[in-house]
Design an enzyme around this catalytic site. Sequence first.
Site, PDB file in Angstrom:
ATOM      1  N   HIS A 160       3.286  -6.244  11.008  1.00 38.39           N
ATOM      2  CA  HIS A 160       2.762  -5.018  10.561  1.00 38.39           C
ATOM      3  C   HIS A 160       2.210  -4.136  11.680  1.00 38.39           C
ATOM      4  O   HIS A 160       2.114  -2.934  11.473  1.00 38.39           O
ATOM      5  CB  HIS A 160       1.680  -5.374   9.555  1.00 38.39           C
ATOM      6  CG  HIS A 160       1.218  -4.288   8.672  1.00 38.39           C
ATOM      7  ND1 HIS A 160       1.884  -3.839   7.575  1.00 38.39           N
ATOM      8  CD2 HIS A 160       0.117  -3.536   8.757  1.00 38.39           C
ATOM      9  CE1 HIS A 160       1.195  -2.890   6.989  1.00 38.39           C
ATOM     10  NE2 HIS A 160       0.120  -2.680   7.674  1.00 38.39           N
ATOM     11  N   TYR A 185       1.123   0.465  13.048  1.00 35.15           N
ATOM     12  CA  TYR A 185       0.052   1.148  13.786  1.00 35.15           C
ATOM     13  C   TYR A 185       0.600   1.836  15.020  1.00 35.15           C
ATOM     14  O   TYR A 185       0.087   2.872  15.446  1.00 35.15           O
ATOM     15  CB  TYR A 185      -1.077   0.159  14.113  1.00 35.15           C
ATOM     16  CG  TYR A 185      -1.680  -0.346  12.840  1.00 35.15           C
ATOM     17  CD1 TYR A 185      -2.458   0.510  12.061  1.00 35.15           C
ATOM     18  CD2 TYR A 185      -1.394  -1.608  12.356  1.00 35.15           C
ATOM     19  CE1 TYR A 185      -2.950   0.099  10.845  1.00 35.15           C
ATOM     20  CE2 TYR A 185      -1.890  -2.028  11.140  1.00 35.15           C
ATOM     21  CZ  TYR A 185      -2.670  -1.172  10.384  1.00 35.15           C
ATOM     22  OH  TYR A 185      -3.142  -1.570   9.179  1.00 35.15           O
ATOM     23  N   HIS A 191       5.102   2.592  -1.795  1.00 34.70           N
ATOM     24  CA  HIS A 191       3.901   2.540  -0.951  1.00 34.70           C
ATOM     25  C   HIS A 191       4.188   2.984   0.473  1.00 34.70           C
ATOM     26  O   HIS A 191       3.521   3.856   1.007  1.00 34.70           O
ATOM     27  CB  HIS A 191       3.331   1.115  -0.960  1.00 34.70           C
ATOM     28  CG  HIS A 191       2.490   0.791   0.229  1.00 34.70           C
ATOM     29  ND1 HIS A 191       1.239   1.332   0.416  1.00 34.70           N
ATOM     30  CD2 HIS A 191       2.728   0.019   1.313  1.00 34.70           C
ATOM     31  CE1 HIS A 191       0.734   0.893   1.556  1.00 34.70           C
ATOM     32  NE2 HIS A 191       1.619   0.106   2.123  1.00 34.70           N
ATOM     33  N   PHE A 192       5.222   2.391   1.099  1.00 32.51           N
ATOM     34  CA  PHE A 192       5.362   2.702   2.531  1.00 32.51           C
ATOM     35  C   PHE A 192       5.996   4.065   2.780  1.00 32.51           C
ATOM     36  O   PHE A 192       5.825   4.622   3.865  1.00 32.51           O
ATOM     37  CB  PHE A 192       6.016   1.559   3.324  1.00 32.51           C
ATOM     38  CG  PHE A 192       7.499   1.382   3.173  1.00 32.51           C
ATOM     39  CD1 PHE A 192       8.388   2.296   3.717  1.00 32.51           C
ATOM     40  CD2 PHE A 192       8.004   0.258   2.545  1.00 32.51           C
ATOM     41  CE1 PHE A 192       9.748   2.105   3.598  1.00 32.51           C
ATOM     42  CE2 PHE A 192       9.370   0.060   2.426  1.00 32.51           C
ATOM     43  CZ  PHE A 192      10.241   0.994   2.946  1.00 32.51           C
ATOM     44  N   HIS A 193       6.698   4.615   1.773  1.00 32.67           N
ATOM     45  CA  HIS A 193       7.144   5.998   1.969  1.00 32.67           C
ATOM     46  C   HIS A 193       5.948   6.953   1.952  1.00 32.67           C
ATOM     47  O   HIS A 193       5.945   7.939   2.676  1.00 32.67           O
ATOM     48  CB  HIS A 193       8.187   6.401   0.925  1.00 32.67           C
ATOM     49  CG  HIS A 193       9.590   6.024   1.325  1.00 32.67           C
ATOM     50  ND1 HIS A 193      10.068   4.748   1.228  1.00 32.67           N
ATOM     51  CD2 HIS A 193      10.600   6.759   1.871  1.00 32.67           C
ATOM     52  CE1 HIS A 193      11.325   4.710   1.678  1.00 32.67           C
ATOM     53  NE2 HIS A 193      11.678   5.915   2.076  1.00 32.67           N
ATOM     54  N   ARG A 216      13.471  -3.953  -5.135  1.00 27.52           N
ATOM     55  CA  ARG A 216      13.638  -2.800  -4.256  1.00 27.52           C
ATOM     56  C   ARG A 216      15.033  -2.715  -3.665  1.00 27.52           C
ATOM     57  O   ARG A 216      15.578  -1.645  -3.505  1.00 27.52           O
ATOM     58  CB  ARG A 216      12.595  -2.848  -3.125  1.00 27.52           C
ATOM     59  CG  ARG A 216      12.715  -4.068  -2.241  1.00 27.52           C
ATOM     60  CD  ARG A 216      11.532  -4.217  -1.307  1.00 27.52           C
ATOM     61  NE  ARG A 216      11.647  -3.381  -0.132  1.00 27.52           N
ATOM     62  CZ  ARG A 216      10.967  -3.591   0.995  1.00 27.52           C
ATOM     63  NH1 ARG A 216      10.126  -4.611   1.071  1.00 27.52           N
ATOM     64  NH2 ARG A 216      11.122  -2.814   2.033  1.00 27.52           N
ATOM     65  N   ARG A 217      15.633  -3.835  -3.328  1.00 22.33           N
ATOM     66  CA  ARG A 217      16.883  -3.782  -2.557  1.00 22.33           C
ATOM     67  C   ARG A 217      18.095  -4.045  -3.441  1.00 22.33           C
ATOM     68  O   ARG A 217      18.788  -5.032  -3.263  1.00 22.33           O
ATOM     69  CB  ARG A 217      16.842  -4.791  -1.419  1.00 22.33           C
ATOM     70  CG  ARG A 217      15.707  -4.547  -0.443  1.00 22.33           C
ATOM     71  CD  ARG A 217      15.718  -5.536   0.693  1.00 22.33           C
ATOM     72  NE  ARG A 217      14.599  -5.303   1.584  1.00 22.33           N
ATOM     73  CZ  ARG A 217      13.508  -6.065   1.612  1.00 22.33           C
ATOM     74  NH1 ARG A 217      13.402  -7.096   0.815  1.00 22.33           N
ATOM     75  NH2 ARG A 217      12.532  -5.803   2.461  1.00 22.33           N
TER      76      ARG A 217
END
Lengths: 498, 177
Positions: A217, A221, A368-370, A431-432
């Site tokens: 992860h 950052y 979430h990550f979009h 998701r995939r």
Amino acid sequence: MNDATVNRLTLFNFWVAFGAFGLACFFGMYQVLERSGLFAFLQSPAVYFASVSTHGVLMAFVLTTFFIMGFGYYTAAQSLRRPLWNPPLAWAGYGVCLFGVALAAVPLLLGKASVLYTFYPPIQANVFFYLGATLLVVGSWFWCVIMLVMFAQWKRDHPGETVPLPMFATAANALLWLWTSAGVALESVFQLLPWALGLTDTIDVGLARTLFAWTLHPIVYFWLIPAYIALYCYVPQAAGGKLFSDLLARAAFVLILVLGLPIGFHHLYMDPEQGAGWKFLHMVGTFAVAIPTLLTAFTVIASLEMAGRRRGGAGLFGWIGALPWKHPMVLAAILSLLMLVLGGFGGIVNASYAMNAMVHNTAWVPGHFHLIFAGTVVTMYLAVAYKLWPELCGRRLYSDDLALVQLWGWFIGMVIMTTPWHILGLLGQPRRISAVQYNSVLTLSWEPYELAMIAGGFILVGSACLFVYLLYKTQTAGGKVDAREDMEDAPPTGRRHG
Amino acid sequence: MSRMEINELERKWLFVSLAMIGMFVGAIVVTAIGKGIHPPSHVETIDSASLHLSQEFAEDKLGVQPEPLADGSLQVRLVAGRYGFYPREIEVPAGRRIVFRMASMDVLHGAHIPMTNMSTMIVPGYVSEVVSVFPKPGEYPMLCNEYCGLGHDHMWSKVTVVAQENWREPATGGKQP
């Protein structure tokens, strides 16, 4: 003002970054159309997964790495007020990265590297894909070295002085990237490449996933720090105020560096190869790293409030209306913070150790990550481009109004697209997948949400095209900036806002 | 305000943030330690290439096991492979603790029964163990939620949950309704 070398270097890196971004948006558009199942002629798992892989690599590796390198060269020269150290090395790093991207692009586009952007052994990609990805990482290490050398040189020449905040953050990011990219580099060099070349027969999937999690992860950052630099260093001034506190800003960057590193196992919560104890430790670290983000949100919002009040905003919320919403940097900051809040709540759910089972690998996760990446991070990248393009090209921004339309479009499109994703995730959609082939009543409830995703996708792709068009027109047809005008203190377009 | 000063409000917010995060972590610690709620973390290796020869995952040992475990839980053994969970259909009773044991015969897979906490990754070389209870009878799809190849969309199996009183224990492993 920076010299011509730095300007060229930044511009060259930025064009690769934003070119990749524009292209990747079209792949994304195709994916929401294909996955809806409404257009029979688009249905093809082979094309879909090749597209997902290319979209992920372009957005997460190419856009980010080139943007961060370009922005770093600019930041270092600008804030330290010294010429770039070793420009040939910087160009060499650029070349290595670009060669890597070209090498990886061929198998990706031919469908020979449909391993998504997280590699997925034991599904095997063409060896040139792994080689290209490795070269992209190696090339970016040249940038890290230049940043750290410039930081050290400045400290040597200015004993006892505090390094300017933008460079402090950039150096933290270079350190973070050197350490965090080591995981994926080890996986690539010692596992994927020998295996793809046929030197080894088998691959230890558990180890490969562990090494990749080392990079995931903290890589987030690496992408986020430049956005935070803009939030801390450009936004308060653009809003007509100043930064609330410098010390806590530095503390936030140090906390991200220290806490961001050892938390990758939260991507492996559902994996059998890691013990509960390790996962538990990484859960604690994951929550701890929310603290610098909470601090950043507070500091930036407080700085905006000070600016709003200084501009005459009164009452509990009056300052919000008083902000210069027509300044691209301020608008981008407001929209990007909104998406950070929404995405952050989702992230807390993901991080919640055992609760993660409900949403793991469902559509919730890209939702979430979009929000965090495409929303918070990319929006700030766009705003930085609007600020820097006039400086780099010596021309005014082609159109202020179109820049605002573009930013609003990106925000609205992203909200329309990610909301159905979150709902679909709670309804259990994986998701995939390229199509819904399950003969189950549950899946009927998924259908309406696909339509909203298509609408969001169209708005986003339009916004991305407008962005690239604006950069291109600024560079080729923007009005020349008067040589006597001091670029540093002028707002991005040279015209006063609001 | 000087460069190196922390504003009073900001200092307060720092404590609020710490308290908030402490609360989240505290809630997780209490449920993890007090109630034993953990993600599935069963670190147990197996040779994925020879599952068919193993004691546990041989063909006639798959599916709902006739013998309950010592604590009364029901054990279900599944093999994940392109593109299905084998056996393709299983029937389990509602309200009973079910222990799923799963292994992959080829690539990465993931098993998820939507709207429940039955979720785990299935990594080649490891046995995945996950425990769940299904309170309500009905037909549930078990979906593969990890990209495993071009046929990934087609990978799913059917789990039927029947009321406790209608459920009859299978006579042998691998024998399915």
